[in-house]
Design a protein around this motif. Structure first.
Motif, short mmCIF file in Angstrom:
data_model
loop_
_atom_site.label_atom_id
_atom_site.label_comp_id
_atom_site.label_asym_id
_atom_site.label_seq_id
_atom_site.Cartn_x
_atom_site.Cartn_y
_atom_site.Cartn_z
N CYS A 1 0.94 -1.03 0.14
CA CYS A 1 0.33 0.18 0.42
C CYS A 1 1.46 1.48 -0.13
CB CYS A 1 -1.00 -0.39 1.45
SG CYS A 1 -2.15 1.32 1.28
N GLY A 2 1.21 1.96 -1.19
CA GLY A 2 1.76 2.66 -1.48
C GLY A 2 3.53 2.84 -1.07
N GLU A 3 4.28 3.21 -0.24
CA GLU A 3 5.38 2.10 -0.19
C GLU A 3 5.51 1.43 1.01
OE1 GLU A 3 8.26 5.42 -0.42
OE2 GLU A 3 8.00 6.23 -2.30
N GLU A 4 4.35 0.92 2.17
CA GLU A 4 4.22 0.31 3.19
C GLU A 4 3.79 -0.93 2.59
OE1 GLU A 4 2.51 0.21 7.04
OE2 GLU A 4 1.98 2.06 5.80
N LEU A 5 4.87 -1.97 3.14
CA LEU A 5 4.51 -3.56 2.57
C LEU A 5 3.67 -3.53 3.92
CD1 LEU A 5 8.00 -5.00 1.12
CD2 LEU A 5 5.82 -5.21 0.10
N LEU A 6 1.98 -4.58 3.40
CA LEU A 6 1.72 -5.42 3.99
C LEU A 6 1.70 -7.01 4.61
CD1 LEU A 6 -1.76 -3.95 2.49
CD2 LEU A 6 -0.49 -2.89 4.15
N SER A 7 1.35 -7.50 5.72
CA SER A 7 1.75 -8.57 6.34
C SER A 7 0.15 -9.20 6.52
CB SER A 7 2.38 -8.75 7.25
OG SER A 7 3.03 -9.79 7.58
N HIS A 8 -0.26 -10.45 6.97
CA HIS A 8 -0.77 -11.22 7.36
C HIS A 8 -0.86 -11.51 8.93
CE1 HIS A 8 -0.17 -12.57 3.18
NE2 HIS A 8 -1.80 -12.08 3.21
N ALA A 9 -1.82 -11.56 9.70
CA ALA A 9 -1.63 -12.13 11.02
C ALA A 9 -1.35 -13.19 11.45
CB ALA A 9 -3.38 -11.55 11.31
N GLY A 10 -1.76 -13.40 12.67
CA GLY A 10 -0.88 -14.03 13.20
C GLY A 10 0.60 -14.62 13.01
N SER A 11 0.82 -15.86 13.14
CA SER A 11 1.60 -15.63 13.44
C SER A 11 3.31 -15.30 12.42
CB SER A 11 2.77 -17.94 14.08
OG SER A 11 2.35 -18.28 12.41
N GLY A 12 4.69 -15.50 12.59
CA GLY A 12 5.50 -15.23 11.74
C GLY A 12 5.33 -16.26 10.44
N SER A 13 5.36 -17.88 11.03
CA SER A 13 5.26 -18.64 10.13
C SER A 13 4.51 -19.04 8.78
CB SER A 13 5.45 -19.40 10.45
OG SER A 13 6.63 -19.74 11.40
N GLY A 14 3.76 -17.76 8.93
CA GLY A 14 2.81 -17.15 7.33
C GLY A 14 1.75 -17.12 7.99
N GLY A 15 0.75 -17.55 9.36
CA GLY A 15 -0.66 -17.57 9.90
C GLY A 15 -1.15 -18.29 9.87
N TYR A 16 -1.23 -19.76 8.98
CA TYR A 16 -2.29 -20.63 9.05
C TYR A 16 -3.14 -20.89 9.78
CZ TYR A 16 1.14 -21.11 4.02
OH TYR A 16 1.89 -20.27 3.57
N LEU A 17 -2.20 -20.52 11.15
CA LEU A 17 -3.78 -21.19 11.64
C LEU A 17 -4.27 -20.25 11.65
CD1 LEU A 17 -2.80 -22.59 15.74
CD2 LEU A 17 -4.43 -20.79 14.82
N HIS A 18 -4.22 -18.97 12.13
CA HIS A 18 -4.65 -17.87 12.76
C HIS A 18 -5.70 -17.95 11.52
CE1 HIS A 18 -5.67 -13.80 13.62
NE2 HIS A 18 -5.45 -13.32 12.54
N HIS A 19 -5.49 -17.81 10.24
CA HIS A 19 -6.68 -17.55 9.63
C HIS A 19 -7.68 -18.73 8.91
CE1 HIS A 19 -5.10 -13.52 7.32
NE2 HIS A 19 -3.59 -14.38 8.08
N ILE A 20 -6.83 -19.72 9.23
CA ILE A 20 -8.09 -21.14 8.79
C ILE A 20 -8.65 -21.38 9.66
CG2 ILE A 20 -8.20 -23.96 9.05
CD1 ILE A 20 -5.10 -23.47 6.94
N CYS A 21 -7.91 -20.80 11.10
CA CYS A 21 -9.81 -20.64 12.25
C CYS A 21 -10.21 -20.24 12.38
CB CYS A 21 -8.75 -20.93 13.83
SG CYS A 21 -9.39 -20.91 14.60
N LYS A 22 -10.09 -18.79 12.01
CA LYS A 22 -11.40 -17.93 11.82
C LYS A 22 -12.56 -18.01 10.64
CE LYS A 22 -10.51 -13.34 12.84
NZ LYS A 22 -10.20 -11.86 13.00
N HIS A 23 -11.62 -18.46 9.77
CA HIS A 23 -12.40 -18.57 8.42
C HIS A 23 -13.13 -19.81 8.61
CE1 HIS A 23 -13.69 -18.68 4.00
NE2 HIS A 23 -13.55 -20.43 4.47
N ALA A 24 -12.59 -21.71 9.30
CA ALA A 24 -13.82 -22.34 9.74
C ALA A 24 -14.64 -21.94 10.84
CB ALA A 24 -12.75 -23.25 9.81
N ALA A 25 -13.89 -21.07 11.46
CA ALA A 25 -15.13 -20.81 12.65
C ALA A 25 -16.90 -20.37 12.19
CB ALA A 25 -14.97 -20.04 13.56
#
Length: 398
Positions: free
Chosen positions: A225-249
């Motif tokens: 976004c502009g000159e700022e890079l965006l990341s994903h929430a959750g762990s520094g390993s990619g946030g798989y647990l975070h995103h899959i858990c929220k989506h599945a719930a």
């Protein structure tokens, strides 16, 4: 097996070879050189130079282009595909769990160290549990040698694709036969450089990254976004647990989770997240890092004692931010202090959700021709192979 070994040797060449190779390839009028940088590598370099992760991205882009690289992307973009495909795969597995006893738990597939261990040690028993979704590195390989090549009107064979990763095992991943395009006689990722090797490249050129003038990011495959890079929430390993858990719930039970609550189990590298409703456990996820914890998980599976629906598995203790290819602490700094600094820099990036990325959505319908269709399965998923052994215990099949 021979081709695998040959490619592994090529990919592991030293930094001087990499520098010479980049210059030689970039000077060829027929070759387009692309470098894809991981968020974990940026955070590691940021800690070393006292910069933000986004500042590293801008300055590293400038350094690489001065070497002759034509395009610099970042794998936070391709990780959106990995997260979305993981979410869809989990829902599909959950819905068939009653007829397929190995549909769950779904085990994350982004860590090549874990994949090699699973293939060589537990073979046919464990492989059905592992998610078929590609890692962000190999998602980017598919994007670069597929969509990007088509957009530029260039044969995949004439693109030289380099990735910058926090882990030496990513070199192994890139060399897998599954990621070789036979039609074009090229790999989706031609060369893998670790974060530490990037530092050596800078030092070899007598370049101090803080002194490098920033260059604009290439926006085609960058989560920016502009000159700022965006990341994903959750762990520094990619946030798989975070995103899959929220989506599945939300999709399975209509529950909106604002914030996940992690429960530490035997150690900080074994954590659980549980979704309960009216005293009933609806979903139980875990993050399992390091081989000791992985071995305990596998034994639970073999005894039929695993309670989990999904497990984010990573071979390195503390996950990808602590990968073996990351920069080492200085003499004045402990490993723990450096890791904490890297985690803070990684976590300081603004987060976005993969569902909100309109460019990713557009690619699903233009490049992949629809979500879940055959082309998407072919380009965004992979397969695994149990390693057979002879009587001497030597691997005879990859």
């Amino acid at each position: 097996m021979r081709n695998y070994i040959v490619c592994y040797v090529i990919i592991r060449k030293n930094v001087r070879y990499i520098l010479d190779g980049l210059r030689q390839v970039s000077s060829s009028e027929q070759k387009v050189v692309v470098v894809s940088v991981s968020p974990q590598s940026r955070a590691s370099l940021a800690a070393h130079y006292g910069l933000s992760s986004s500042e590293v991205a801008l300055r590293l882009t400038s350094f690489l282009k001065n070497l002759g690289v034509h395009h610099v992307f970042e794998t936070g973009f391709s990780r959106s595909f990995s997260l979305l495909e993981s979410q869809r795969e989990f829902l599909e597995r959950f819905n068939r769990k009653d007829v397929d006893k190995k549909a769950l738990p779904m085990l994350a597939s982004a860590c090549p160290g874990w994949i090699c261990y699973a293939e060589k040690t537990h073979g046919e028993f464990i492989l059905p549990y592992i998610s078929t979704t590609r890692s962000p590195q190999q998602m980017m390989g598919s994007l670069v040698k597929g969509y990007f090549a088509a957009q530029k009107g260039v044969s995949p064979q004439n693109i030289y694709h380099v990735t910058v990763m926090p882990c030496y095992d990513k070199k192994l991943e890139a060399s897998r036969p599954d990621f070789y395009l036979s039609k074009y006689e090229t790999r989706e990722v031609d060369c893998v450089i670790t974060s530490g090797e990037v530092l050596k490249m800078l030092e070899e050129q007598n370049v101090f990254l803080r002194d490098v003038e920033p260059a604009p990011l290439d926006s085609m495959f960058s989560n920016v976004c502009g000159e700022e890079l965006l990341s994903h929430a959750g762990s520094g390993s990619g946030g798989y647990l975070h995103h899959i858990c929220k989506h599945a719930a939300k999709q399975l039970f209509g529950v909106e989770i604002e914030e996940l609550t992690y429960k530490t189990m035997k150690n900080k590298d074994f954590q659980e997240v549980t979704l309960e409703k009216d005293g009933t456990v609806l979903l139980q996820f875990a993050a399992v890092y390091g081989f000791r914890n992985i071995q305990n998980l596998v034994q639970k599976l073999k005894r039929g004692k695993s309670p989990y629906h999904f497990v984010e598995v990573m071979a390195c203790p503390s996950g990808c931010l602590n990968g073996g290819g990351q920069l080492k602490p200085s003499s004045e700094q402990s490993k723990k202090e450096l890791l904490q600094q890297v985690e803070e820099l990684y976590g300081a990036e603004r987060t976005s959700t993969p569902e909100e990325d309109t460019r990713v959505a557009e690619l699903y319908h233009s490049w992949l021709e629809s979500v879940g269709e055959e082309k998407a399965r072919l380009l965004l998923h992979t397969q695994y192979h149990a390693v057979e052994k002879n009587t001497s215990g030597l691997s005879i099949k990859w």
